[in-house]
Design an enzyme around this catalytic site. Structure first.
Site, short mmCIF file in Angstrom:
data_model
loop_
_atom_site.label_atom_id
_atom_site.label_comp_id
_atom_site.label_asym_id
_atom_site.label_seq_id
_atom_site.Cartn_x
_atom_site.Cartn_y
_atom_site.Cartn_z
N ARG B 332 1.62 34.08 9.22
CA ARG B 332 2.16 35.11 8.34
C ARG B 332 1.04 36.02 7.85
NH1 ARG B 332 6.92 32.00 4.94
NH2 ARG B 332 7.72 30.85 6.74
N ARG B 347 -1.34 30.12 -0.46
CA ARG B 347 -0.84 31.21 0.40
C ARG B 347 -1.85 31.42 1.50
NH1 ARG B 347 3.16 33.93 -0.81
NH2 ARG B 347 2.89 33.47 -3.02
N GLU B 419 7.05 26.70 -4.87
CA GLU B 419 8.05 26.48 -3.84
C GLU B 419 7.49 25.63 -2.71
OE1 GLU B 419 9.61 30.09 -2.12
OE2 GLU B 419 10.14 29.00 -0.29
N SER B 422 12.80 25.60 1.33
CA SER B 422 13.89 26.54 1.20
C SER B 422 14.97 26.12 2.19
CB SER B 422 13.36 27.92 1.56
OG SER B 422 14.24 28.90 1.16
N ARG B 470 1.61 23.22 1.24
CA ARG B 470 2.19 23.02 -0.09
C ARG B 470 2.32 21.53 -0.39
NH1 ARG B 470 4.98 28.22 -1.75
NH2 ARG B 470 3.41 29.67 -0.93
#
Lengths: 377, 507
Positions: B332, B347, B419, B422, B470
């Site tokens: 990403r 991130r 987070e 998801s 994460r």
């Protein structure tokens, strides 16, 4: 001009100074151009070669060692592509739609096989003192070049990222070599031995015609790579150590293979010496390269700027630790390249009913799985 | 396939390498107490979900010439027209840029032009039929003229029809998915907590964040990665590698037990597949890396290559539901996140992830959504994490998602929730773009044409089983000990050769 001078004397010197300065500027420009051109040409000079390396093309390569014998089958052997289809463990067709040719999904037991191979191989090399590592798979193109690859050549093997100076790695050798870029390591740290796991990406440009279906030549694959930074005098012996580790690993899995001392025309520019392992692939009916172990001596370290400071005997130098630095030697060797290993295991361990036996060492790393069986259709 | 119990790494290997001190049995989990929490760390929650489909940039569109689309979503225009109030309200609730008025207008125009075209074609056929009989030369000449006029008129109209259809398609594809009636309307502060598990861990010493912990444990290298690759890249070293392997192997074995087919996927895909899944590879601030000189991109999630597996297919009903657990590396750009000063793993540009993906019948997607979130909650509870499951509000749903549940886990070193997963129900948004249908099985009495009933679009769902960085943050920060070591939660130990603790290295 610092002393006291007559105005006319001063003027003459000013003139002289000006002429010298202009001459210098021109010469300095020439020097820069020359240096750049020299650098560019000299960087094309390949590494020197170990005296025992056979001179010539691929037919001159020498077999150093052969382990095992080709397996004997009393039924018609299938190739891995056929076996995999019946076992429902690959999908090449969907991947061709989604991504293009030479891409694939692994499914079901092939996923367990990949995990098992990585976990087993990692545990084996950790036992032998290698530090496990995962690496970035996007790197600056300058690092790719410093390792001896050509990201932007015609028929390059390297994928570039649009709008950046970054590329995808074709091997973890690149990000691992880069770890100690522009550094001076203390001698006590050497040798540094890493076992790096990464995905690898290769364009395989120029290989379009080679009609080998399946996993033999693909654009993306998982690989565990061994990498050593060491003192120059030790690189030959670490090269022997690396090839011995590879031979142990592949013997443990019951593969039949030959270790080849590659001839001069088949060494990459960085390699002083290169041993390839070619394993017997009964379904393909030939030997196929499953690993490569290269001693790059100081070719990569001179480009990556990796030196070490030899420790000084306390009597010889009062300036503590300020002796001259030397370039390290670097070596790299494939511990496990997943697709080629999957080919070997499927083709060598196939059974008449199309199932495939899992070699013993891998079973604890695959939840005890002993056999991959064809799925009821 | 038989259920495989993955015991990845036997105990034998661990003892030689890491020189960890023998584990004392009294470690236990840290006791918990209530603790006032900072607001959840929402920044770029979209990083893990399908980003909102930005309006396609129709820059020079004054002449109404749409860019010729590479592919077309199978949009039900009639349904949109018949339900325009609901569609309009949905667009508003989601703060979407879609232009419903324009879509409806173009649709009407298109229908009218289509009618004209049909009428002209009929007339032309009539003329052609008349010319088959015996005719006076003057009669014939008149008909030839008429036929020629009709043909020219038709050509023009047909060109108009194509332009209209392309423009209609382009505008309509911007319309986001409908929304589950229970989803709260509004921005991120409107999201609803569905469930809370556990409590924030209590420490009787100053807690460190994962970055600090990792440095002392010698399990990361961000500095070398910044030189070699750039910021937001990293190497994992030593026990962090075992942790990644352990997490993947354990999670994979858990989801296989629950009927998911394991998969590894290509990480380079055609950009059209990325678009069909609802992402924008070439938008400004795109999250997607493109490969130079090709129409290919790097995947940001395995959702993309898995959705693509059944592209342009008709599945038989008996195959559904198809449940995949796909492992891949994800890439990403994190464009637009440059300012966010979070160091470490929070991130990053590249990470490993195990993703669950389901293709199912429409009537079943709600219940599979519940199943997916339950699996996630089970996994994270087993690892002893404290987290909340959030029903995301309308403005935080990506265009593809009908409903989205995020799991936010407590990260004591960062002092906030972050987070970690998801789970989205995309209903038929992706399948209409990817062209994935199924054929409902016919009861034998109703149809003589065997298996030739009408097809329907499948529903697709995706959910994060394990996003490695994460999870590493959660484990390091929650299981840290006063001496800087980190306890490995029980379920992971058999998958890490029995390793019980990561200890600081003697310097």
């Amino acid at each position: 001009m610092k002393g006291k001078l007559e105005p006319s004397e001063r003027q003459k010197l000013i003139e002289e100074g000006k002429n010298l300065k202009e001459g210098l500027v021109t010469l300095e420009e020439d020097l820069v151009k020359l240096t750049d051109e020299l650098q560019q040409e000299a960087q094309c000079i390949p590494n020197m070669t170990h005296p025992d390396v056979p001179v010539g093309g691929e037919d001159c390569s020498i077999i150093r060692k052969t382990v095992g014998n080709p397996s004997v089958f009393n039924f018609p052997v299938k190739d891995h592509f056929q076996l995999g289809k019946a076992l429902d463990i690959f999908d090449f067709d969907a991947a061709a739609e989604v991504s293009g040719s030479k891409f694939y999904y692994l499914k079901n037991e092939a996923v367990m096989l990949e995990m098992g191979l990585i976990n087993w191989t990692l545990s084996e090399v950790i036992k032998r003192g290698f530090t496990p590592l995962t690496t970035p798979e996007i790197v600056r193109s300058s690092v790719v070049e410093k390792c001896g690859f050509q990201p932007r050549g015609a028929n390059t093997q390297v994928y570039s990222i649009e709008g950046t100076d970054q590329c995808l790695i074709g091997t973890a050798e690149i990000p691992v070599g880069g770890i100690h870029m522009d550094s001076i390591l203390s001698e006590s740290l050497l040798p540094l031995k890493y076992a790096a796991f990464s995905h690898c990406f290769r364009t395989e440009a120029g290989a379009a015609g080679t009609a080998t279906r399946g996993l033999y030549r693909v654009h993306q694959f998982s690989k565990l790579e061994m990498f050593i930074f060491c003192q120059p005098e030790e690189s030959d012996s670490y090269h022997e150590e690396l090839i011995r580790i590879e031979e142990d690993l592949y013997s443990s899995l019951g593969l039949h293979f030959k270790t080849v001392d590659m001839a001069t025309e088949d060494l990459g520019a960085p390699a002083y010496r290169k041993f390839d392992v070619e394993a017997w692939m009964p379904g393909l009916g030939r030997y196929g390269e499953i690993s490569s172990a290269s001693n790059c001596t100081d070719y990569q370290s001179r480009r990556l700027g990796i030196r070490y400071r030899p420790s000084q005997p306390s009597s010889t130098n009062t300036k503590k630790g300020k002796g001259p630095t030397r370039f390290v030697h670097t070596l790299n060797a494939t511990a496990c390249a997943i697709p080629r290993m999957i080919i070997c295991l499927l083709e060598n361990y196939q059974q008449e009913d199309g199932s495939v036996i899992i070699p013993e060492p891998l079973r604890p790393f695959m939840g005890g799985l002993e056999r991959i069986s064809p799925k009821c259709s | 396939m038989q259920t495989v119990k993955l015991a990845a790494i036997p105990a034998a290997f661990s003892s030689s390498c890491f020189m960890f001190r023998p584990v004392t049995k009294t470690l236990g989990l840290i006791s918990r107490r209530n603790h006032s929490q900072k607001p959840p760390f929402r920044l770029l929650a979209r990083a893990f979900s399908a980003p909102a489909l930005q309006t396609i940039d129709t820059t020079d569109n004054k002449g109404g010439v749409a860019v010729k689309p590479q592919w077309k979503a199978a949009i039900d225009f009639k349904w949109i027209r018949d339900n325009k109030e609901a569609v309009s309200a949905n667009i508003r609730n989601r703060n979407s840029n879609a232009n419903l008025e324009l879509v409806l207008e173009l649709y009407e125009k298109m229908l009218n032009v289509q009618k004209e075209v049909d009428r002209l074609r009929e007339e032309r056929n009539a003329v052609a039929n008349k010319m088959k009989g015996k005719l006076e030369p003057s009669e014939r000449q008149k008909l030839i003229e008429e036929g020629k006029n009709l043909k020219e008129g038709l050509v023009t109209l047909e060109e108009d029809l194509v332009k209209l259809t392309d423009e209609l398609q382009q505008e309509a594809q911007c319309i986001p998915n409908m929304t589950h009636p229970d989803v709260p309307v509004g921005g991120e502060d409107c999201s609803i907590i569905r469930k809370t598990v556990g409590n924030p861990s209590v420490f009787n010493f100053p807690v460190k964040d994962h970055f600090q912990l990792g440095k002392a444990l010698d399990i990361f290298d961000f500095d070398a990665a910044a030189e070699v690759s750039g910021s937001k890249f990293y190497y994992l070293k030593n026990e962090a590698v075992m942790l990644e392997m352990g997490l993947i192997n354990w999670t994979l074995s858990e989801v296989i037990k629950r009927g998911f087919t394991p998969l590894t996927t290509p990480e380079i895909v055609r950009s059209s597949v990325v678009e069909k899944c609802g992402f924008q590879p070439r938008g400004a601030n795109t999250q997607v890396y493109s490969i130079e000189g090709t129409d290919q991109c790097l995947i940001g999630t395995a959702e993309i290559p898995v959705g693509g597996i059944h592209m342009d297919s008709i599945l038989s009903e008996s195959l559904l539901p198809l449940k995949y657990a796909a492992f891949s590396h994800c890439f990403r750009t994190e464009a637009g996140a440059a300012g966010t000063a979070t160091r470490g793993l929070y991130r990053v540009h590249q990470f490993s992830k195990l993703e669950m993906f389901i293709f199912c019948q429409p009537e079943e997607s709600d219940s599979y959504h519940e199943e997916l979130i339950r699996i996630e909650e089970d996994l994270y509870s087993s690892l002893g994490l404290h987290f909340k499951t959030v029903d995301m509000a309308t403005e935080d749903l990506g265009a593809p998602a009908y409903r989205k549940f995020d799991v936010e886990a407590w990260m004591p070193g960062l002092g906030r929730y972050g987070e970690i997963s998801s789970a989205s129900n995309c209903t038929d948004y992706q399948s209409r773009r990817l062209g994935i249908r199924y054929r409902p099985s016919q009861p034998s009495s109703t149809n003589t044409k065997k298996g030739k009933g009408p097809t329907r679009f499948v529903h697709t769902l995706n959910a994060t089983a394990c996003a490695i960085p994460r999870m590493i943050i959660c484990l390091l920060e929650n299981y840290q000990q006063e001496d800087g070591s980190v306890i490995i939660p029980e379920p992971l130990r058999p998958f890490m050769g029995g390793l019980e603790r990561i200890s600081p290295k003697c310097s």
